[in-house]
Design a protein around this motif. Structure first.
Motif, short mmCIF file in Angstrom:
data_model
loop_
_atom_site.label_atom_id
_atom_site.label_comp_id
_atom_site.label_asym_id
_atom_site.label_seq_id
_atom_site.Cartn_x
_atom_site.Cartn_y
_atom_site.Cartn_z
N PHE A 1 13.78 1.42 2.28
CA PHE A 1 14.05 -0.03 2.85
C PHE A 1 15.39 -0.55 2.43
CE2 PHE A 1 9.57 1.09 2.10
CZ PHE A 1 8.99 0.75 3.44
N ALA B 1 12.09 4.16 -1.33
CA ALA B 1 10.88 4.24 -1.64
C ALA B 1 10.15 5.43 -1.85
CB ALA B 1 10.09 3.10 -0.50
N PRO C 1 3.11 4.35 -11.30
CA PRO C 1 3.13 2.94 -11.37
C PRO C 1 3.22 2.08 -10.41
CG PRO C 1 5.12 4.01 -12.53
CD PRO C 1 4.20 5.03 -11.86
N ASN C 2 3.04 0.60 -10.40
CA ASN C 2 3.34 -0.14 -9.29
C ASN C 2 4.65 0.01 -8.53
OD1 ASN C 2 1.43 -2.44 -11.26
ND2 ASN C 2 0.91 -2.11 -9.07
N GLY C 3 4.60 0.24 -7.27
CA GLY C 3 5.88 0.16 -6.77
C GLY C 3 6.59 1.32 -6.74
N ALA C 4 5.97 2.43 -6.88
CA ALA C 4 6.30 3.95 -7.02
C ALA C 4 6.35 4.46 -5.47
CB ALA C 4 5.26 4.70 -7.79
N GLY C 5 5.81 3.95 -4.83
CA GLY C 5 5.80 4.48 -3.29
C GLY C 5 4.55 5.17 -2.83
N SER D 1 1.76 3.84 -1.54
CA SER D 1 1.30 3.47 -0.26
C SER D 1 2.23 3.76 0.77
CB SER D 1 1.03 1.79 -0.28
OG SER D 1 0.10 1.33 -1.24
N THR D 2 3.46 3.79 0.41
CA THR D 2 4.32 3.98 1.45
C THR D 2 4.28 5.71 2.04
OG1 THR D 2 6.02 2.71 0.32
CG2 THR D 2 6.97 4.22 1.84
N TYR E 1 4.94 3.77 9.27
CA TYR E 1 6.51 3.68 9.01
C TYR E 1 6.99 5.07 9.58
CZ TYR E 1 5.59 0.24 5.47
OH TYR E 1 5.40 -1.01 4.66
N GLN F 1 -5.04 -0.69 0.90
CA GLN F 1 -5.16 -1.26 -0.52
C GLN F 1 -5.70 -2.61 -0.42
OE1 GLN F 1 -1.30 -0.72 -2.40
NE2 GLN F 1 -1.73 -1.92 -4.18
N GLU G 1 -6.26 3.29 -3.00
CA GLU G 1 -7.10 2.34 -4.26
C GLU G 1 -8.40 1.63 -3.77
OE1 GLU G 1 -4.56 -0.32 -6.28
OE2 GLU G 1 -2.71 1.15 -6.04
N HIS H 1 -5.42 3.74 -9.49
CA HIS H 1 -4.79 3.30 -10.87
C HIS H 1 -5.74 3.70 -12.00
CE1 HIS H 1 -0.91 1.58 -9.77
NE2 HIS H 1 -1.56 0.84 -9.01
N LYS I 1 3.56 -6.06 5.37
CA LYS I 1 3.18 -4.98 4.65
C LYS I 1 1.71 -4.79 4.32
CE LYS I 1 6.94 -5.56 1.36
NZ LYS I 1 7.23 -5.62 -0.18
N1 ATP Z 1 7.95 -2.80 4.69
C1 ATP Z 1 8.56 -2.95 3.67
N2 ATP Z 1 9.70 -3.27 3.62
C2 ATP Z 1 10.39 -3.48 2.73
N3 ATP Z 1 10.01 -2.80 1.45
C3 ATP Z 1 9.04 -2.36 1.23
C4 ATP Z 1 8.15 -2.10 2.37
N4 ATP Z 1 6.87 -1.41 1.90
C5 ATP Z 1 7.12 -1.15 0.73
N5 ATP Z 1 8.26 -1.43 0.49
C6 ATP Z 1 8.82 -1.38 -0.95
O1 ATP Z 1 8.77 0.03 -1.36
C7 ATP Z 1 8.39 0.20 -2.61
C8 ATP Z 1 7.21 0.89 -2.72
O2 ATP Z 1 6.06 0.37 -2.34
P1 ATP Z 1 4.84 0.94 -2.25
O3 ATP Z 1 3.54 -0.25 -1.45
O4 ATP Z 1 4.78 2.23 -1.43
O5 ATP Z 1 4.13 1.04 -3.95
P2 ATP Z 1 2.79 1.45 -4.38
O6 ATP Z 1 3.21 2.69 -5.22
O7 ATP Z 1 1.73 1.46 -2.99
O8 ATP Z 1 2.47 0.32 -5.34
P3 ATP Z 1 1.33 -0.35 -5.89
O9 ATP Z 1 0.45 0.40 -6.77
O10 ATP Z 1 1.59 -1.64 -6.24
O11 ATP Z 1 0.37 -0.43 -4.68
C9 ATP Z 1 8.26 -1.20 -3.36
O12 ATP Z 1 9.39 -1.48 -4.00
C10 ATP Z 1 8.10 -2.00 -2.21
O13 ATP Z 1 8.56 -3.44 -2.27
#
Ligand code: ATP
Ligand code: MG
Lengths: 349, 264, 291
Positions: free
Chosen positions: B16, B21, B40-44, B46-47, B56, B88, B183, B216, C290
């Motif tokens: 992004f 991500a 951890p949070n923000g690891a990617g 959900s992406t 996506y 989530q 989750e 988690h 998101k």
């Molecule tokens: N649509 C989007 N636009 C911009 N950035 C995004 C988008 N979706 C995710 N991100 C970014 O990508 C990174 C990974 O996000 P993701 O939601 O995959 O994390 P996660 O591992 O699921 O975290 P969590 O445990 O908090 O759910 C984060 O920094 C998030 O801000």
């Protein structure tokens, strides 16, 4: 407590029990025998109400159930009306002209839907508004559609058991309205209607369970326009004359007011909204004639406003009611109706 | 089915703006496996799900399901192919009942056209027959997840734990081959979480559905998973059995960087 | 000829830009496209008219009072109506503004609607004061350009350089967070509506001499301003201004070279076409939720 359902079909049938069936039958019977008791003038009002019910059903499908917005529905009504008149003039029987009105309008609905697929909120509002504007401007320029002057609607040749023309018209409009209500009710209860509502509540989840968003949004635009077109066809018939100014932006807003007042996403709401607002508009046109209130308003106008502009009270009131509904009864008249029902069930406890 | 792996992610990349991500992620999932992704949070995490389910479009890589490439397909096509998911932060149809939410899971298996549905209120109509047939399946799911009391309620009025179950029920109604759970136990009480573990195991054991799980809660992950993939900053830390992964020093370090997940 | 067309377009376009800016200020704050924007401007214009003709005030004091009135009108809409909605959907809020629009329209018609009126500004709409080989400008044209430019500049400085502007931005980004920071999000919201109403009122007074004073006088300017805002991207301040000027240009060029009757339709068609490729306008990022 929920009654134990013997079969799941009970959730699908039109009348949920005998009482419901009985009262529906009484209502329909009353509507069908009405012409023998009342003046033609009242039938005209009922016609207008019925036509508004049909447009409201369609608009509510798009706005209330699918979560899109349209500020151009008058355009679809116009397309239905003009298609009908054009075909009638060519000698096509009404039934075909009516079907064609719905189909042509639906096609335009899909056409408008295509650029609108990705749009939301104000962006969609502008696109639909532009559509409504384009329709009336273009019609005004086409001589074979009567241009700005408009055209007369050919009278139907109805010879049913010596029925009067006005009565026959009333029966046609009433029957089509009843069919429209039943059709809409069934569509909404089905997989199609559920898909619309899914898109409204979460388009992401809707796609994730296998709903083709593009296709279903276009279905919704198409169906909504189909109802508006059908209504336009009937409207032309009973007006006897059409011109482009009838289908202005104000009319589109009027339809929106109907469904908000009646209750978004509810068929009962569409019906209540159309009936009540049509009646209210007619009453407020001659606000001075209303007993007591009329005189008071006249006095007030003399002192503070102008008596010549007193008809504008209807705008003020409509606007105020609209705001009150959103603030205090977001489900509109349908919500009020639900509460009354609950109240009577509990009464006198 | 024997020639190719059941599900495979190959060198996946998604960014992004400047943020990577998901970075060169590579893993495969075997049929009837419960496969967890942690990080951890923000690891990617959900992406990754959003890429699998077509929300996506990744820049590079492949996602293969039963040998078929998923990238470039729309979410609804991916659902048709047999992949269902939960979200989530709940993506329920809030203004509809539990019953309607789960019935919507049957949408893609139902065929009635618009014209056919106009006849729904007539018992002999095709639309009514189809509706009733699918209604029966939905009632089975409602029984399975013990949602009877919630059946006719609007989901927005249900407690959070029930809402999570409705979303699971809706995903199950798709009768998927692969289920993605993002989750599923977050925000649940201890008791609800234990029930959830039990259901996820049943989903695999009784219904034969392959599960990819993001979670988690390490206790739950350890208890339930056949294999685990740990990621941080979009890249793989390690992959393997629960013992291997949860004792991996990098994994412990990645988690120490932030608020400790429960019971590591 | 082309030179004259472009200059005329700029004049019309600057009116559209003002209306678009007015829409954008409140849209940024509340995510509500304010359909009553036009009627609010119309009301304010009537106030100017009454002050000028019935009270015999001169132009500048009248304008000062009008600005005060417009600000109040914006506060009223926010405080008495929009703020009262509980968990509103965007559609609910749109409908409230439509309701307010109908009320103002009715009130104006009730009070003033029965007669056609003409507003007299100190700028003549016939006296040409700039004339050269390329174009000519009337007093009113010039005043419109200058005033519109000043308003745009003031709004820009207000939002970019003042504490209030900072608070407005914070409020837009996250209503809850700014409450925690001690900024009352509601107060900022009300002020945004007030300021936006002032911008609309100025546009109203500037177009009034070209039209007859009438309760529906602002429909067309509002629709065009709204369309311009959409074209530029509702949330981008410079976007909506460019949108306004662009719309004026499209309309005028099309109207002159092809057909005057279809100019509005074509302008809208172009906007729909732009939206097809850029669903949030030319200068606004398309937002994807998101999950
Ligand atoms: N649509 C989007 N636009 C911009 N950035 C995004 C988008 N979706 C995710 N991100 C970014 O990508 C990174 C990974 O996000 P993701 O939601 O995959 O994390 P996660 O591992 O699921 O975290 P969590 O445990 O908090 O759910 C984060 O920094 C998030 O801000
Ligand atoms: Mg996540």
């Amino acid at each position: 407590m929920r009654n134990l359902k013997t079969t799941y079909f009970e959730d699908l049938q039109l009348f949920k029990d005998g009482v419901h069936l009985f009262w529906s039958a009484v209502l329909i019977l009353a509507l069908f025998t009405l012409p023998f008791f009342v003046k033609t003038y009242y039938l005209t009002i009922l016609n207008l109400m019925a036509v508004n019910v049909i447009v409201a059903l369609g608009l509510n499908l798009l706005v209330g159930n699918t979560g899109q917005i349209s500020l151009g529905h008058a355009g679809f009504v116009a397309i239905g009306a003009y298609t009908t008149v054009l075909l009638l003039k060519l000698g096509v029987p009404f039934i075909f002209a009516f079907v064609a009105a719905g189909v042509v309008s639906a096609l335009f609905g899909i056409l408008l839907g295509i650029p609108s697929l990705k749009l939301e909120g104000p962006y969609l509002a502008i696109a639909t508004l532009a559509f409504g504007l384009a329709v009336t401007t273009l019609i005004g320029r086409m001589d074979f559609l009567g241009g700005r002057m408009g055209m007369n609607v050919p009278k139907l040749q109805i010879k049913w058991m010596g029925l009067k023309y006005d009565h026959a018209l009333y029966y046609i409009i009433l029957s089509i309205t009843i069919i429209a209500v039943i059709a809409m009710r069934n569509i909404l209860r089905s997989r199609i209607g559920r898909a619309f509502q899914a898109i409204r509540d979460s388009d992401i989840a809707a796609a994730a369970i296998g709903i083709h968003l593009t296709r279903y949004k276009l279905y919704s635009f198409g169906l909504s326009a189909l109802f508006a077109g059908a209504a336009g066809s009937l409207w032309a018939l009973y007006l006897g004359f059409i011109n482009p100014t009838l289908f202005s932006f104000i009319l589109s807003i009027n339809f929106l007011v109907i469904i908000v007042l009646g209750g978004l996403g509810s068929i009962t709401g569409s019906i209540l909204g159309a009936v009540v607002l049509t009646y209210l508009n007619l009453q407020l046109e001659n606000v001075v004639d209303i007993p007591l209130l009329g005189a008071a308003l006249y006095k007030f106008s003399e002192v503070f406003m102008t008596t010549t502009g007193i008809a504008n009270v209807s705008w003020v009131l409509t606007g105020f009611i609209l705001i009150l509904v959103v603030l205090y009864e977001p489900l509109g008249l349908y919500g009020l109706w639900l509460r009354t029902k609950i109240f009577w069930k509990r009464w006198p406890f | 089915m024997n020639k190719h792996t059941f599900f495979e992610v190959v060198q996946l990349n998604k960014s992004f703006g400047g943020l990577k991500a998901v970075n060169q992620l590579h893993f495969d999932v075997k049929e009837k496996e419960i496969f967890s992704i942690i990080g951890p949070n923000g690891a990617g995490k959900s992406t990754v799900f959003n890429c699998i389910n077509g929300l996506y479009q990744p820049e590079e890589g492949q996602i293969k399901f039963k040998g078929e490439e998923l990238i470039g397909k729309r979410p609804d096509q991916i659902a048709q192919a047999g992949i269902a998911r939960t979200f989530q932060n709940l993506e329920l149809f809030a203004h509809m009942t539990t019953l309607d939410n789960i019935l919507l899971g049957r949408h893609k298996s139902m065929k009635a056209s618009i014209l056919a549905t106009v006849g729904l209120s007539f018992k002999r109509s095709k639309a009514a027959k189809e509706e009733l047939e699918h209604r029966r399946k939905v009632e089975e799911i409602i029984d399975f997840l013990e949602l009877e009391a919630a059946r006719d309620q609007f989901v927005s009025n249900l407690p959070y734990g029930k809402q999570k179950l409705v979303e699971l029920g809706r995903a199950l109604a798709l009768e998927p081959d692969l289920l993605l759970l993002d989750e599923p136990a977050a925000g649940l009480t201890q008791e609800e979480r234990e029930d959830m573990i039990f259901w996820i195991k049943d989903i695999r054991d009784l219904l034969g559905i392959t599960v990819i799980l993001i979670e988690h809660n390490m206790q739950m992950v350890q208890n339930i998973s056949d294999r685990i993939l740990a990621i941080n900053f979009g890249t793989q830390i390690t992959i393997g059995t629960p013992e291997e992964v949860l004792n991996h020093p990098e994994v412990i370090k990645a988690y120490l960087g932030e608020d400790l997940p429960s019971t590591l | 000829m082309l030179g004259q067309l472009i200059v005329s377009s700029l004049v019309v376009g600057s009116i559209y830009a003002l209306m678009a800016l007015a829409m954008s200020i409140t849209y940024k704050a509340s995510e509500v496209p304010n359909f009553s924007q036009g009627e609010m401007a119309m009301m304010s214009t009537y106030v100017t008219f009454v002050l000028l003709s019935s009270f015999g005030l001169s132009f500048y004091p009248a304008m000062l009072l009008t600005v005060g009135f417009a600000f109040l009108l914006g506060l009223i809409l926010e405080f008495f109506f929009l703020r009262r909605a509980k968990n509103p959907t965007p559609l609910n809020l749109i409908v409230i503004t439509i309701g307010f629009q109908l009320m103002l329209y009715g009130l104006a018609g009730w009070k003033w609607g029965s007669e056609q009126r003409q507003i007299n500004l100190p700028f003549s709409e016939s006296k040409v004061i700039v004339q050269n080989d390329v174009f000519a400008l009337t007093e009113l044209n010039l005043a419109t350009l200058v005033i519109a430019f000043i308003v745009l500049l003031v709004i820009y400085l207000l939002i970019q350089k003042t504490k209030l502007g900072l608070a407005m931005k914070a409020c837009q980004q996250n209503v809850n967070a700014s409450k925690m920071n001690g900024i009352s999000a509601y107060r900022i919201m009300a002020i945004s509506f007030g300021i936006s109403s002032i911008v609309g009122a100025i546009a109203g007074v500037l177009v009034a001499p070209l039209l007859t004073l009438d309760p529906s006088m602002m429909w067309d300017p509002l629709l065009k301003g709204f369309a311009a805002a959409v074209l530029g991207g509702m949330k981008s301040l410079h976007g909506v201004v460019i949108g306004g000027l662009l719309l004026g240009l499209i309309e005028n060029l099309f109207g002159f070279y092809i057909s005057i009757e279809f100019k509005s339709v074509v302008a809208f068609a172009i906007i729909v076409l732009v939206l097809y490729f850029k669903p949030s306008g030319l200068f606004d990022k398309h937002y994807v939720r998101k999950v």
